[in-house]
Design a protein around this motif. Structure first.
Motif, PDB file in Angstrom:
ATOM      1  N   LYS A   1       0.852  -1.183   0.000  1.00 19.96           N
ATOM      2  CA  LYS A   1       0.000   0.000   0.000  1.00 19.96           C
ATOM      3  C   LYS A   1       0.887   1.230   0.000  1.00 19.96           C
ATOM      4  O   LYS A   1       1.681   1.433   0.915  1.00 19.96           O
ATOM      5  N   GLY A   2       0.754   2.040  -1.058  1.00 22.01           N
ATOM      6  CA  GLY A   2       1.557   3.253  -1.137  1.00 22.01           C
ATOM      7  C   GLY A   2       1.756   3.686  -2.572  1.00 22.01           C
ATOM      8  O   GLY A   2       1.759   2.874  -3.500  1.00 22.01           O
ATOM      9  N   ASP A   3       1.926   4.988  -2.766  1.00 22.64           N
ATOM     10  CA  ASP A   3       2.103   5.560  -4.095  1.00 22.64           C
ATOM     11  C   ASP A   3       3.539   5.390  -4.588  1.00 22.64           C
ATOM     12  O   ASP A   3       4.474   5.240  -3.809  1.00 22.64           O
ATOM     13  N   TYR A   4       3.671   5.444  -5.906  1.00 20.49           N
ATOM     14  CA  TYR A   4       4.980   5.389  -6.587  1.00 20.49           C
ATOM     15  C   TYR A   4       5.729   4.094  -6.274  1.00 20.49           C
ATOM     16  O   TYR A   4       6.926   4.092  -5.980  1.00 20.49           O
ATOM     17  N   PHE A   5       5.034   2.975  -6.358  1.00 19.26           N
ATOM     18  CA  PHE A   5       5.664   1.678  -6.146  1.00 19.26           C
ATOM     19  C   PHE A   5       6.422   1.266  -7.406  1.00 19.26           C
ATOM     20  O   PHE A   5       5.919   1.350  -8.512  1.00 19.26           O
ATOM     21  N   ALA A   6       7.670   0.830  -7.242  1.00 16.44           N
ATOM     22  CA  ALA A   6       8.472   0.224  -8.315  1.00 16.44           C
ATOM     23  C   ALA A   6       8.700   1.170  -9.487  1.00 16.44           C
ATOM     24  O   ALA A   6       8.402   0.848 -10.641  1.00 16.44           O
ATOM     25  N   MET A   7       9.266   2.308  -9.237  1.00 16.14           N
ATOM     26  CA  MET A   7       9.588   3.248 -10.309  1.00 16.14           C
ATOM     27  C   MET A   7      10.930   2.890 -10.956  1.00 16.14           C
ATOM     28  O   MET A   7      11.913   2.618 -10.280  1.00 16.14           O
ATOM     29  N   ASN A   8      10.943   2.881 -12.283  1.00 18.38           N
ATOM     30  CA  ASN A   8      12.174   2.715 -13.055  1.00 18.38           C
ATOM     31  C   ASN A   8      12.906   1.404 -12.748  1.00 18.38           C
ATOM     32  O   ASN A   8      14.140   1.370 -12.731  1.00 18.38           O
ATOM     33  N   CYS A   9      12.162   0.340 -12.530  1.00 14.84           N
ATOM     34  CA  CYS A   9      12.788  -0.972 -12.308  1.00 14.84           C
ATOM     35  C   CYS A   9      12.915  -1.724 -13.632  1.00 14.84           C
ATOM     36  O   CYS A   9      12.191  -1.459 -14.587  1.00 14.84           O
ATOM     37  N   GLU A  10      13.821  -2.693 -13.658  1.00 13.54           N
ATOM     38  CA  GLU A  10      14.032  -3.513 -14.847  1.00 13.54           C
ATOM     39  C   GLU A  10      14.050  -4.990 -14.476  1.00 13.54           C
ATOM     40  O   GLU A  10      14.562  -5.367 -13.423  1.00 13.54           O
ATOM     41  N   ASN A  11      13.480  -5.790 -15.358  1.00 10.72           N
ATOM     42  CA  ASN A  11      13.533  -7.245 -15.228  1.00 10.72           C
ATOM     43  C   ASN A  11      12.842  -7.712 -13.938  1.00 10.72           C
ATOM     44  O   ASN A  11      13.476  -8.189 -13.002  1.00 10.72           O
ATOM     45  N   MET A  12      11.517  -7.569 -13.938  1.00 14.78           N
ATOM     46  CA  MET A  12      10.714  -7.948 -12.775  1.00 14.78           C
ATOM     47  C   MET A  12       9.786  -9.110 -13.126  1.00 14.78           C
ATOM     48  O   MET A  12       9.152  -9.104 -14.186  1.00 14.78           O
ATOM     49  N   GLU A  13       9.687 -10.078 -12.222  1.00 21.30           N
ATOM     50  CA  GLU A  13       8.720 -11.163 -12.330  1.00 21.30           C
ATOM     51  C   GLU A  13       7.905 -11.191 -11.050  1.00 21.30           C
ATOM     52  O   GLU A  13       8.462 -11.349  -9.962  1.00 21.30           O
ATOM     53  N   ILE A  14       6.574 -11.057 -11.195  1.00 23.42           N
ATOM     54  CA  ILE A  14       5.690 -10.946 -10.038  1.00 23.42           C
ATOM     55  C   ILE A  14       4.547 -11.939 -10.178  1.00 23.42           C
ATOM     56  O   ILE A  14       3.905 -12.011 -11.225  1.00 23.42           O
ATOM     57  N   ASP A  15       4.280 -12.682  -9.125  1.00 28.23           N
ATOM     58  CA  ASP A  15       3.166 -13.640  -9.124  1.00 28.23           C
ATOM     59  C   ASP A  15       2.468 -13.573  -7.773  1.00 28.23           C
ATOM     60  O   ASP A  15       3.076 -13.846  -6.736  1.00 28.23           O
ATOM     61  N   GLY A  16       1.184 -13.176  -7.800  1.00 30.06           N
ATOM     62  CA  GLY A  16       0.454 -13.014  -6.553  1.00 30.06           C
ATOM     63  C   GLY A  16       0.759 -11.666  -5.941  1.00 30.06           C
ATOM     64  O   GLY A  16       1.676 -11.531  -5.133  1.00 30.06           O
ATOM     65  N   PHE A  17      -0.017 -10.648  -6.331  1.00 29.06           N
ATOM     66  CA  PHE A  17       0.339  -9.274  -5.962  1.00 29.06           C
ATOM     67  C   PHE A  17      -0.924  -8.466  -5.737  1.00 29.06           C
ATOM     68  O   PHE A  17      -1.829  -8.458  -6.575  1.00 29.06           O
ATOM     69  N   THR A  18      -0.985  -7.782  -4.603  1.00 25.02           N
ATOM     70  CA  THR A  18      -2.083  -6.864  -4.317  1.00 25.02           C
ATOM     71  C   THR A  18      -1.492  -5.500  -4.009  1.00 25.02           C
ATOM     72  O   THR A  18      -0.629  -5.376  -3.137  1.00 25.02           O
ATOM     73  N   LEU A  19      -1.958  -4.485  -4.730  1.00 26.54           N
ATOM     74  CA  LEU A  19      -1.445  -3.122  -4.541  1.00 26.54           C
ATOM     75  C   LEU A  19      -2.590  -2.137  -4.418  1.00 26.54           C
ATOM     76  O   LEU A  19      -3.518  -2.149  -5.225  1.00 26.54           O
ATOM     77  N   VAL A  20      -2.495  -1.281  -3.421  1.00 25.42           N
ATOM     78  CA  VAL A  20      -3.350  -0.103  -3.326  1.00 25.42           C
ATOM     79  C   VAL A  20      -2.413   1.096  -3.311  1.00 25.42           C
ATOM     80  O   VAL A  20      -1.710   1.336  -2.315  1.00 25.42           O
ATOM     81  N   GLY A  21      -2.348   1.815  -4.417  1.00 24.24           N
ATOM     82  CA  GLY A  21      -1.418   2.945  -4.494  1.00 24.24           C
ATOM     83  C   GLY A  21      -1.265   3.412  -5.926  1.00 24.24           C
ATOM     84  O   GLY A  21      -1.182   2.611  -6.860  1.00 24.24           O
ATOM     85  N   ASN A  22      -1.226   4.711  -6.114  1.00 25.97           N
ATOM     86  CA  ASN A  22      -1.195   5.301  -7.447  1.00 25.97           C
ATOM     87  C   ASN A  22       0.223   5.413  -8.004  1.00 25.97           C
ATOM     88  O   ASN A  22       1.206   5.323  -7.269  1.00 25.97           O
ATOM     89  N   TYR A  23       0.295   5.616  -9.335  1.00 28.62           N
ATOM     90  CA  TYR A  23       1.550   5.882 -10.052  1.00 28.62           C
ATOM     91  C   TYR A  23       2.524   4.703  -9.964  1.00 28.62           C
ATOM     92  O   TYR A  23       3.738   4.888  -9.896  1.00 28.62           O
ATOM     93  N   SER A  24       2.009   3.513  -9.995  1.00 34.40           N
ATOM     94  CA  SER A  24       2.852   2.328  -9.843  1.00 34.40           C
ATOM     95  C   SER A  24       3.569   1.971 -11.145  1.00 34.40           C
ATOM     96  O   SER A  24       3.054   2.184 -12.237  1.00 34.40           O
ATOM     97  N   PHE A  25       4.772   1.435 -11.015  1.00 33.57           N
ATOM     98  CA  PHE A  25       5.579   0.895 -12.110  1.00 33.57           C
ATOM     99  C   PHE A  25       5.920   1.932 -13.174  1.00 33.57           C
ATOM    100  O   PHE A  25       6.161   1.587 -14.327  1.00 33.57           O
TER     101      PHE A  25
END
Length: 279
Positions: free
Chosen positions: A128-152
């Motif tokens: 929970k939170g804004d600006y999650f995962a900015m400018n990341c590279e090579n991500m693998e995600i399985d099973g994810f819950t997000l409450v937050g704006n401007y993600s990725f």
């Protein structure tokens, strides 16, 4: 390996430049940067209560532990770190890290977390939170819950499976993103992104999928989505109604029904977009 058990550490740089260390049921209380510049750490059942605990570290395993709110900016410039079964309460975690593995992690205050990181694997994560995962590279995600704006924002080479995201302005400025079997709700999905593919997803988005280069949607649903695909190149197979489509540049849009199709820009050649509806 040297081992500490049921110890309480205080003061700045309490275990600075440690090597080959095991920590079990330990507490890092007030004192900045307790493990800065350390290598080969195995940490279990421990508490981090103060700022900057794991900076410039290498080869770190953390399990069944807690990062309290004041452990803010906790993990920066650290490589080869895995964290499992973690309650992560602090904001601004993970900056400029390489090779990050997260499993069963609850990030209750994930503001500005995971910035400029590379080679990330995440499984069963809540955040929970804004600006999650900015400018990341090579991500693998399985099973994810997000409450937050401007993600990725600005991410490259990202794969997400089985996610539920409540996130305005998600995936802006991204490149090479694939999302499977997920639900995403938030205005202005994906603007200025390139090569984004959604498979078996449900999206709700005001003015979603605009200004995108190669947005592909396979067996997807669009809920309450209007003014979609503006100035985008698109290949969309939508198994629902679309409220409105506006000024797509080219491609194909197939849907059960589209309430309104808008071409009001004279520079757009509407013949370059094939629009097919079942009714």
């Amino acid at each position: 390996m040297k081992r500490y058990e049921q110890q309480r550490f205080t003061g700045e740089r309490a275990l600075f430049m440690s090597r080959d260390l095991e920590l079990d049921f330990c507490t890092f209380a007030d004192g900045e940067s307790p493990l800065k510049e350390s290598r080969n750490l195995k940490i279990t059942n421990s508490l981090f209560q103060w700022k900057y605990p794991l900076w410039y570290c290498d080869n770190v395993e953390v399990e069944d532990s807690t990062m309290f709110e004041m452990a803010r900016a906790g993990i920066w410039y650290t490589n080869h770190i895995s964290m499992k079964n973690i309650t992560y309460e602090a904001p601004k975690g993970f900056r400029r890290c390489d090779d990050v593995v997260l499993e069963n992690v609850s990030m209750v205050n994930a503001q500005e977390t995971l910035w400029n990181c590379r080679n990330i694997k995440m499984k069963n994560i809540t955040a929970k939170g804004d600006y999650f995962a900015m400018n990341c590279e090579n991500m693998e995600i399985d099973g994810f819950t997000l409450v937050g704006n401007y993600s990725f924002d600005g991410c490259r080479n990202l794969t997400i499976r089985n996610a539920k995201m409540l996130s305005k302005d998600a995936f802006w400025n991204c490149e090479n993103v694939t999302v499977y079997d997920s639900f995403i709700s938030g205005e202005y999905f994906g603007w200025n992104a390139k090569n984004v593919t959604l498979v078996n997803c449900t999206v709700e988005s005001l003015q979603g999928m605009c200004y995108m280069d190669n947005i592909v949607m396979k067996n997807c649903k669009l809920m309450n989505t209007d003014l979609s695909f503006e100035y985008s190149t698109v290949d969309a197979e939508i198994k629902s109604n679309i409220v409105s489509v506006k000024n797509p540049i080219s491609g194909s849009i197939k849907a059960e029904h589209i309430d309104e199709i808008i071409f009001d820009d004279d520079q757009i050649d509407k013949t370059k977009t094939e629009i097919i509806t079942e009714q």
